[in-house]
Design an enzyme around this catalytic site. Sequence first.
Site, short mmCIF file in Angstrom:
data_model
loop_
_atom_site.label_atom_id
_atom_site.label_comp_id
_atom_site.label_asym_id
_atom_site.label_seq_id
_atom_site.Cartn_x
_atom_site.Cartn_y
_atom_site.Cartn_z
N ARG A 52 58.18 -6.47 -46.45
CA ARG A 52 57.27 -5.36 -46.75
C ARG A 52 57.95 -4.07 -46.31
NH1 ARG A 52 52.87 -2.98 -42.80
NH2 ARG A 52 51.99 -1.40 -44.15
N ASN A 86 56.63 -8.80 -42.23
CA ASN A 86 55.70 -7.71 -42.45
C ASN A 86 55.54 -6.92 -41.14
OD1 ASN A 86 53.48 -6.06 -42.81
ND2 ASN A 86 52.18 -7.64 -43.72
N ARG A 133 47.09 7.27 -34.63
CA ARG A 133 47.43 8.43 -35.47
C ARG A 133 46.18 9.27 -35.73
NH1 ARG A 133 50.22 5.00 -40.03
NH2 ARG A 133 50.02 3.27 -38.60
N GLU A 155 48.69 -9.59 -47.65
CA GLU A 155 49.85 -8.92 -48.24
C GLU A 155 50.96 -9.92 -48.55
OE1 GLU A 155 49.79 -6.56 -44.74
OE2 GLU A 155 49.65 -4.68 -45.84
N HIS A 161 50.05 1.27 -47.45
CA HIS A 161 49.20 0.07 -47.52
C HIS A 161 48.97 -0.39 -48.97
CE1 HIS A 161 47.13 1.31 -43.50
NE2 HIS A 161 48.14 0.48 -43.28
#
Length: 396
Positions: free
Chosen positions: A87, A10, A239, A383, A178
Site C-alpha cells: 500500500r 500496509n 493530526r 484494504e 485512504h
Amino acid sequence: MIKKLILILNFGSSSLKFSIINSNNNYKIITGLCEYFKKNNYIIKWKINNSIYKIKKKKEEILKFIFIEIILKNKIISDKLYSIGHRIVHGGELFSNSVIINNKIINSIKKFISFAPLHNIEHLIGIYNSFKFFPDLFKKNVAVFDTAFHQSIPKKSFLYALPYNLYKKYKIRRYGAHGISHKFVTFETSKFLNIKIKNLNIITCHLGNGCSIAAIKNGKCIDTSMGLTPLEGLIMGTRCGDIDPSIIFYLYNYLGIKIKKINEILNKESGLLGLSEISNDCRNIEKNYKNNSQFKLAIDVFCYKLSKYIGSYSILMYDHLDAIVFTGGIGENSVLIRKLTINSLNFLGFKIDNKLNEKINYIKYGIITKSKSRISLVIPSNEEIIIAKDTNNLIN
Ligand code: AMP
C-alpha cells in the site's frame, strides 16, 4: 507447485499491518499488526490460521522478524509466495492504477515523500526490505496507491484558490488518501445494498488514526477531505485536520517556534492527542468520556467536525444519498462516535438505532440506523483484498 500466496504490507501512520493472502479465494492465512502508540515498546501480534502469537521488538527489528521468523522460516508459506503488494499512500497525479515496482516507480514514491511525510518513507523501507529478503520476487512487487481512487475528483474540488501557477508548475492540489479503503467499502456497500456501483451515492467515513471522508457519486469519488497531504480535513489521532493557515505564521513569527517543530505539532501532537492532552488512542478516550472533561471535549470536537463534513457532502449528492458508511479502527468500533455523529444528522433523516449500533461491534458488518431512517452502515475495511486483487492481476 502452484504458487498462489501474496504478501501484503500496509504501513499506516500508527501501525504496520501485514498479511499473507491466498489469491485463489482471498483467504488470509496470516494476519499481523504492530502498533506504534508506545515508543520503544512495539508488540507484533499475528495470527496463523487460528493460533495467535505476540512478541516485543525494537522498531528496527520489526520487519526483519516478520520476514524471517514469521514468513521465510515457514516453508509451507514461503515456498508458495509469488508476489508482494505494497500500500502506497501518495502517488500524486501520476497513478490512477496500480503498477509493478521498478526504479522509476521508486523515484516517484520518493518524489512524493514531502506530500505524505508520515507514510511514503515507511513504504520505501518496506519495498527495500522486500527486495533484500525476497530477492526471487524482485520484479514481483506491486504498488497500490491510496491516491488512485481519488483521481476522479473534478478540478473544481481538487484546486486550492492559490495562484494557478502553483498547480500548473508544482502540482499543488488536493489528492486525498485512504483511497484503497474508500474503494473497498464502496464495492462492499454496492453488494450489501444491492445497488449497482454506477448508481451508488454514498458518503464513506474512514476513521482510524488517520481520518478521511469521501463523497462517492455514481460509484466515483467526487470529493474527499484529505488534501495535498494527509493532514487536511477531519480531526485525526495526532493530526490537526483543517486549520487557518495563518496559525503557522503566528506560531513562527510571534511564538518563535521553528518550522520543523510546527510540522511536528500539526502532524504528531494535535488531533485527539492534542485536544485530550493525553492520548490518541480512541479506546482510551472513549472509555473516559463521561468522567474526564478533556476527553469529552476531544470526542465532541471530533464528532462536530465529522458531522459538518457529512452535511456538506450530502449536498453534493443532488438527487439521493443511499448511505453513510463507517469504517477504520474508530468507525468500526466506536459506538460513541457513531452515535454522537448520527445524532447530529437527524435533520438529514438519519436516526441511530442504539441496539444495532452496539450489536454491530460483535457482528462487525451491517446497518446501525432505525428502519424508517436513512441508512448508515458499518463495513470493516479490508484494504488487503484490493491490494491482493491488483497485485494478482498485474503479476499474472
Ligand atoms: P486504524 O488506524 O484504522 O488501525 O485505527 C486506529 C484507531 O482505532 C485508534 O484510535 C484506536 O484507538 C481505535 N480503536 C480501535 N479499537 C477501538 C475500540 N474498540 N473502540 C474505540 N476505538 C477503537
